[in-house]
Design an enzyme around this catalytic site. Structure first.
Site, PDB file in Angstrom:
ATOM      1  N   GLU A 138      49.374  16.258  40.437  1.00 21.55           N
ATOM      2  CA  GLU A 138      49.370  15.647  41.771  1.00 21.55           C
ATOM      3  C   GLU A 138      48.173  16.163  42.593  1.00 21.55           C
ATOM      4  OE1 GLU A 138      52.651  16.969  44.175  1.00 21.55           O
ATOM      5  OE2 GLU A 138      52.654  15.139  45.382  1.00 21.55           O
ATOM      6  N   LYS A 214      53.772   7.539  46.162  1.00 21.60           N
ATOM      7  CA  LYS A 214      54.931   8.438  46.086  1.00 21.60           C
ATOM      8  C   LYS A 214      56.084   7.918  46.940  1.00 21.60           C
ATOM      9  CE  LYS A 214      55.654  13.474  46.733  1.00 21.60           C
ATOM     10  NZ  LYS A 214      54.887  14.747  46.887  1.00 21.60           N
ATOM     11  N   CYS A 251      55.832  13.893  41.840  1.00 20.79           N
ATOM     12  CA  CYS A 251      56.368  15.179  42.316  1.00 20.79           C
ATOM     13  C   CYS A 251      57.841  15.142  42.734  1.00 20.79           C
ATOM     14  CB  CYS A 251      55.487  15.730  43.429  1.00 20.79           C
ATOM     15  SG  CYS A 251      55.761  17.528  43.661  1.00 20.79           S
TER      16      CYS A 251
END
Lengths: 405, 405
Positions: A138, A214, A251
């Site tokens: 990330e 995300k 993540c």
């Protein structure tokens, strides 16, 4: 090629009370006798289920590059059963974990260039090793500075379509004929310079296939990311590449089982989880969540964590009553692959840059779907109804109270 | 009190190629030096996160009963941080795993009575140990005969409200002031004698609070349960007992993350997973799924697996091309607790009956919700929409194809 001493990867930066060891696997190998270790590995790693995860030999060019570059290089193979009507569909996949070579006090251009140089080395080695699909950690092109809440770090944000990190990945994708997943801090100039946490998927011909933002943004520990960007608006896209259908769960999305599921419902065969997470907070979760997702969704997962300890110029507090300090804690690396049959590779090192390679026979995904039947037994209709009811403000939980109390 | 030699729990019945060891934990303790083991346990078990899982001393009456009865007895404590506005809410919870003491060739009444006698011993010890909420394994009152596809085993099905196993649990619930979760094969006479896989929840005053029926039914390996009963129709009830809000995710439901979530959305603080699963099929999944559920849903999980190897009168095949045989494989026990902070207890033994006890501070659930914020960041609205679309026969997956190919 000189050996860099990346920020935070040398033993000296260690991780203090977290032990400073390389991996649990290496400790077990050191102490548990081989005839016992086979049972430990069967239960802990899902090995010896007819499909042991075997080490794979790599070309000398790759192994010598890793030795010279001072990073961890490991390679394994996940096998599927032979089928009568399909040939094996084996894809060689790579995961890159890297520390920031320059200090966070260096000029930003210098910091980014140092990371680009380091990652170029590692991707070139992946190319030598024949990797076909590769994913980085990330926001790989910058320090994970969101702990500071300082907005100056937003300067690192770049265009998903034509920023410098995308350009570098395009060049390397063309050079090696490799699909590259490029997770960056995105600045979206089509929407007023909005910032997103984004994974850009670059095809093996060097073109940008698309991007995913995300979905779930943390508010925990020093993960002050909600100060910088909002929840993604790209759904759960699956990218159909030359080497298989891939998704990217960025993540903190790994803590959300329905995020994993979203990519599965859209047909992903490999889902990457590019991450940046620290030992005090999450290390016991790390071996759990990616594997659970691989099992539940009958796909492969490549879990990638940042490595090293990053020190920032200005002290900040962490909302835990402790004194102000300048580091986020130790990003413990430990990147690994998990397979739909519950097996996994060992992890990369906790303290070094690394390249993890695995040959994945994608036929295993359908084989596990047919074996376990999770898709067919999932009762999505029941859950669609439950969620539709739950999101109403006046949802009444289904509670049966003991009438005798 | 004589020591029974239960069917399949003696070392002689072993589990062959699966190693015959007691637990991975015991092997690691035997070989890994203490100063290294602390790091292994931190990563593998989530210990030493400020809340080590500590062993708890039990009354002598309980420990001597376990020694005399020849079953494994372990007890631990999960702690929460002190709060200013709430006292700790500590509940003592027990999990029972048991083999079938009589052979499957014995008359059914004798088989059931032998199990009842054995389980009564263990529950009485749990009562001596002060257990307040207890759960047994799936279909604990009978051999797990669904591998055979013979319908004669349906005789074991009984009324959830007034069958002999419910009656026994009611008696013991009243005697010990204990909530008992009683997972049985149910015959539903209100609906034409339909059979279900059901957990009956009995309050600490001995009354039946309600029941939950298994939502997901397997079709894998020798788990021919779909031959006997259908998917449950009770949703995701949470039972509000004198000692906390509990849910029951029966066996194969643990592979379905949305089933775990369903109980979480309805407010469960403890979810039990009464199961019956065998080593060749699922042992590497067992340490993963319950822990992932505890993490993702911020509740405690008590995971209970049957133990022993059951031999049936008539040989059956397993759909794997191998010769007909008479056993299902080894039910590997290994029952354990998982907590919302990613910590867990060691498992009970793989080859012995057992009683696992843990003191759970239920305040930890809310503390983890506040710390990690998974509920607030979950975007249920997005998933309600996705699932509503997905269940339509003409769903179009969100796929972005590389246009250069």
């Amino acid at each position: 090629m000189s050996k860099p001493e990346p920020n935070g990867t040398a033993a000296a930066t260690g991780d203090g009370s977290l032990g400073g060891f390389d991996s649990v696997d290496k400790m077990l190998e050191a102490y548990v006798p081989a005839d016992k270790l086979v049972h430990v590995q069967r239960v802990l790693h899902g090995w010896n289920q007819g499909r042991p995860v075997a080490a794979v030999p790599l070309p000398e060019a790759a192994t010598s590059a890793a030795a010279e570059g001072g990073y961890d290089l490991q390679a394994y193979r996940f096998e599927a059963a032979p089928e009568q009507l399909r040939p094996p569909r084996v894809v060689r996949v790579g995961l890159v974990q890297n520390a920031c070579p320059a200090p966070t006090t260096a000029p930003f251009a210098e910091q980014r260039q140092a990371i680009h140089d380091r990652v170029r080395q590692i991707i070139d080695a992946a190319g030598e090793a024949g990797v076909q699909v590769l994913c980085m950690q990330e926001a790989w092109h910058m320090p994970f500075a969101f702990c500071t809440r300082e907005k100056s770090w937003c300067e690192f944000a770049e265009s998903a379509e034509e920023g410098p990190s995308t350009r570098l990945c395009q060049e390397l994708a063309r050079k090696h004929g490799m699909v590259i997943v490029n997770p960056i801090l995105e600045r979206d100039d089509a929407h007023g310079g909005t910032i997103w946490n984004t994974a850009v998927v670059i095809g093996n011909n060097g073109n940008v296939i698309g991007k995913h933002r995300k979905n779930h943004i943390p508010r925990v520990g020093d993960f002050n990311e909600s100060t910088y960007y909002m929840e993604g608006n790209t759904g759960h896209p699956v990218f159909e590449t030359a080497f298989g259908k891939i998704g990217v769960n960025i993540c903190y999305g790994r803590h959300h089982p329905m995020n994993w599921q979203g990519f599965g419902l859209n047909g992903a065969e490999i889902v990457f989880n590019p991450a940046a997470t620290v030992g005090e907070l999450s290390e016991p979760m790390w071996p759990i969540e990616a594997r659970n997702a691989a099992i539940a969704n009958s796909y492969y997962v490549g879990a990638i964590n940042r490595v090293g300890t990053e020190h920032f110029p200005n002290a900040f507090t962490s909302g835990d009553g402790k004194p102000a300090h300048k580091d986020f804690g130790h990003f413990y690396g430990s990147s690994y692959f998990a397979a739909p049959d519950a097996s996994r590779t060992p992890p990369l090192a906790r303290h070094k840059d690394g390249l993890m390679i695995a040959d994945l026979d994608l036929n295993l995904c359908q084989q596990l779907k047919d074996k376990w039947g999770f898709r067919m037994t999932a009762r999505y209709d029941m859950y669609a109804e439950q969620l539709a009811a739950y999101v109403r403000h006046d949802y009444r939980p289904q509670v049966i109270k003991d009438p005798s109390l």
